[in-house]
Design an enzyme around this catalytic site. Structure first.
Site, PDB file in Angstrom:
ATOM      1  N   SER A  15       0.803  -1.185  -0.094  1.00  0.00           N
ATOM      2  CA  SER A  15       0.025   0.036  -0.072  1.00  0.00           C
ATOM      3  C   SER A  15       0.817   1.447   0.094  1.00  0.00           C
ATOM      4  O   SER A  15       1.631   1.447  -0.909  1.00  0.00           O
ATOM      5  CB  SER A  15      -1.021  -0.307   1.191  1.00  0.00           C
ATOM      6  OG  SER A  15      -1.892   1.035   1.160  1.00  0.00           O
TER       7      SER A  15
ATOM      8  N   ASP B 229      -2.367   6.227  -3.750  1.00  0.00           N
ATOM      9  CA  ASP B 229      -1.106   5.574  -3.594  1.00  0.00           C
ATOM     10  C   ASP B 229      -0.753   4.250  -4.532  1.00  0.00           C
ATOM     11  O   ASP B 229      -1.411   4.067  -5.504  1.00  0.00           O
ATOM     12  CB  ASP B 229      -1.357   4.899  -2.117  1.00  0.00           C
ATOM     13  CG  ASP B 229      -2.485   3.849  -2.310  1.00  0.00           C
ATOM     14  OD1 ASP B 229      -3.325   3.701  -2.924  1.00  0.00           O
ATOM     15  OD2 ASP B 229      -2.483   3.308  -0.736  1.00  0.00           O
TER      16      ASP B 229
ATOM     17  N   ASP C 267      -1.106   1.087  -4.653  1.00  0.00           N
ATOM     18  CA  ASP C 267      -1.949   0.142  -5.252  1.00  0.00           C
ATOM     19  C   ASP C 267      -3.284   0.907  -5.441  1.00  0.00           C
ATOM     20  O   ASP C 267      -4.311   0.096  -5.766  1.00  0.00           O
ATOM     21  CB  ASP C 267      -2.050  -1.256  -4.187  1.00  0.00           C
ATOM     22  CG  ASP C 267      -2.543  -0.623  -2.803  1.00  0.00           C
ATOM     23  OD1 ASP C 267      -2.378   0.600  -2.246  1.00  0.00           O
ATOM     24  OD2 ASP C 267      -3.360  -1.519  -2.331  1.00  0.00           O
TER      25      ASP C 267
ATOM     26  N   ASP D 130      -5.611   2.158  -3.824  1.00  0.00           N
ATOM     27  CA  ASP D 130      -6.851   2.169  -2.929  1.00  0.00           C
ATOM     28  C   ASP D 130      -7.123   3.199  -2.166  1.00  0.00           C
ATOM     29  O   ASP D 130      -8.310   3.195  -1.540  1.00  0.00           O
ATOM     30  CB  ASP D 130      -6.752   0.617  -2.050  1.00  0.00           C
ATOM     31  CG  ASP D 130      -5.702   0.698  -1.342  1.00  0.00           C
ATOM     32  OD1 ASP D 130      -4.986   1.714  -1.031  1.00  0.00           O
ATOM     33  OD2 ASP D 130      -5.717  -0.424  -0.358  1.00  0.00           O
TER      34      ASP D 130
END
Length: 579
Positions: A151, A304, A306, A308
């Site tokens: 993340s 960010d 990834d 999410d």
């Protein structure tokens, strides 16, 4: 190395055997030869565990590091558990990965192990965001899935998010039972590493359109987008996966004037332009904000690695851009979705929103004003996904989110979705602009209608085993010495989510908290302020959250009340945060 306990030493000794490849053994031996006790302890004192965001850690050799063996072991344990849970079925899993160093290699490793176990593996051909992995699990009717990402953590980290057949991250009892299966694996020989090519199915970019088309059906005000199609949008993927689909999503939505921050457009696991690839950080958003001011944008967004989480900067009346926090973004989205659906006659009795216990009560205040139910969960979007799955077919999820910049509109996935959120933030900006309002104007309206909320988050980083022990002691000390006042304000209630009890501080009466156990303490004051203490499940941190509120009658009072609340937060936090 006298300071290493016997369990740690046993793990080190095992990693020096021929079960492990020569390069790994050499790296461990080098640490031993150089008497690197602290590094050895941090690398081997435990096995990596599933937290609120799955498996996450620093990359390197060791049982407490992200590497081919810990990932292989986790995948084999998950595979063994899936076989037990779905006997006599053809098991399907989806696998994706982000832009971090080693993510692609780790993703292929996970696919290898699953395929060697006889599973049908839907492996993304190229990096794709976490929410698309969640969507793929549901689309392909998989029993599970894995996303390789850490993340928003620093570049030395990587991670492993495990998903169940609903498209949500593992929750109890599955998370604990998977760990049990992982811990049963005592030898590398028990891990099936040999790839079975015929079980691997590559998912190419054509799948993006399926996801985009599904999201397009959720659009609430397409006419507003059409009228504001040249809305000036600045977007940065912060060197992550968002570049693969956020611009495509915005274009499919109908927006034609999208400016991508070139310096941060290329996926790069070293994240060269930022210290932390986290849209919560002003440093990570600074390039996008400068670009926004340069082109006089209407909204600035960044995701960010990834994709999410999403950060947002809004335009002030002065033309300058100001970052808004996760509570503010989520409150705007909640208000936009509920007010729009009410205007369109689409609000019904069985609809609901979801927030976490450390997220602003402004979410629930807004929902209450529209007679929409609010469910509250522990921290971590997996718990929001769990509520959605439990209520599927009975009640209808509209929108949800958490203060840590994770949101979801509609129920296409079971995880926070910055791609979906970017589309709705852009649509929301367009809709309010068509009414002559900016997002900042709407935020002020919320404060006038529901009260001026102000939040503060303090994170203390405590690395390694020593840090983990210190965090544990800090929570123990808090429980042993519950504060009666915070910033001279009386504490009226203490909620201990580990004991699942809420205590009335005046009477001592206890009541049950109907949520799973979690190492969280919350203090409620007589003014309704909420202060929370919580060890992070994904980072070596302990986090302290504070939320305060005061009525706002006139916009001219904004600065004065803001300063007063800042002082209040500072005094309250000083009484609880001890570093």
């Amino acid at each position: 190395m006298d300071n290493l306990d016997k369990d740690t030493q046993a793990r080190i000794d095992q990693w020096l055997t021929s079960e492990y490849d020569k390069d790994t053994v050499a790296k461990v031996q080098e640490l031993v030869d150089n008497n690197q006790e602290t590094e050895l302890l941090d690398s081997f004192y435990k096995e990596l565990e599933f937290g609120t965001g799955g498996l996450r850690g620093i990359m390197g050799v060791g049982s407490n590091r992200m590497n081919k063996y810990t990932i292989g072991k986790a995948t084999q344990g998950l595979a063994n558990y899936l076989k037990k849970q779905f006997p006599d079925q053809e098991i399907k899993v989806a696998v994706s990965y982000d832009s971090r160093n080693n993510s692609q290699e780790f993703g292929h490793l996970v696919a290898d192990v699953f395929s060697a176990n006889g599973f049908q593996v839907y492996l993304f051909k190229e990096l794709r965001p976490t929410p698309i992995l969640s969507f793929a699990v549901r689309h392909f009717k998989c029993q599970g899935g894995v996303m390789l990402t850490a993340s928003h953590n620093p570049k030395e980290y990587n991670g492993y998010k495990a998903y169940w057949n609903d498209g949500g991250q593992l929750v109890a009892p599955h998370d604990e039972e998977v760990i049990t299966e992982v811990n049963k694996i005592k030898s590398v020989k028990d891990i099936k590493f040999d790839r079975n090519e015929k079980n691997i199915h590559l998912v190419d970019e054509d799948f993006d359109q399926i996801y985009i088309d599904a999201n397009l059906k959720l659009s609430i005000h397409p006419e507003a987008v059409k009228s504001q199609k040249d809305l000036k949008i600045v977007y940065s993927p912060i060197h992550g996966t968002g570049i693969t689909i956020v611009p495509k999503m915005l274009e499919a939505w109908g927006f034609t004037n999208i400016t991508v921050v070139d310096e941060q457009a290329k996926p790069d696991g070293n994240f060269p332009t930022v210290v932390y690839p986290n849209p919560e950080e002003e440093d990570a958003m600074s390039m996008a904000m400068r670009k926004g001011e340069e082109i006089d944008a209407d909204v600035v967004m960044a995701t960010d690695p990834d994709a999410d989480r999403v950060g947002v900067a809004v335009k002030l009346p002065s033309g300058e851009f100001q970052l808004i926090n996760g509570n503010q973004i989520g409150s705007l989205l909640t208000y936009y979705v509920l007010s729009s659906k009410k205007d369109l006659g689409q609000l019904k009795d069985n609809q609901y929103i979801v927030k976490t216990i450390v997220t602003s009560n402004l979410f629930s205040d807004i929902a209450k004003s529209f007679d929409v139910k609010t469910y509250e969960t522990l921290t971590g979007f997996k718990f929001i996904g769990e509520v959605m799955t439990k209520l599927e077919g009975k009640e209808t999820y509209l929108v949800g989110g958490e203060e840590s910049y994770g949101f979801l509109v509609g129920d296409l996935v079971r995880d926070k979705d910055a791609v979906n959120s970017c589309a709705f933030i852009a649509e929301m900006t367009a809709y309010f602009k068509s009414q002559g309002k900016s997002l900042y104007d709407v935020l002020i309206k919320l404060y006038l209608d529901y009260g001026y909320y102000k939040e503060k988050l303090i994170s203390l980083t405590k690395k390694g085993k020593a840090g983990a022990d210190e965090i544990k002691q800090m929570m123990a000390d808090l429980r042993a010495n519950l504060p009666k006042t915070l910033g001279s304000i009386e504490v009226t209630e203490v909620r201990d989510y580990e004991s699942s009890e809420a205590t009335d501080m005046a009477t001592g009466k206890k009541s049950k908290i109907d949520l799973p156990k979690s190492d969280v303490l919350q203090f409620i004051t007589k003014d309704g302020d909420v202060i929370s203490a919580r060890p992070s499940g994904t980072e070596p941190k302990i986090k302290f959250y504070c939320s305060v509120r005061e009525n706002l009658e006139f916009t001219t009072e904004l600065g004065q009340i803001s300063n007063r609340l800042d002082d209040k937060v500072r005094e309250m936090m000083a009484d609880i945060v001890k570093d």
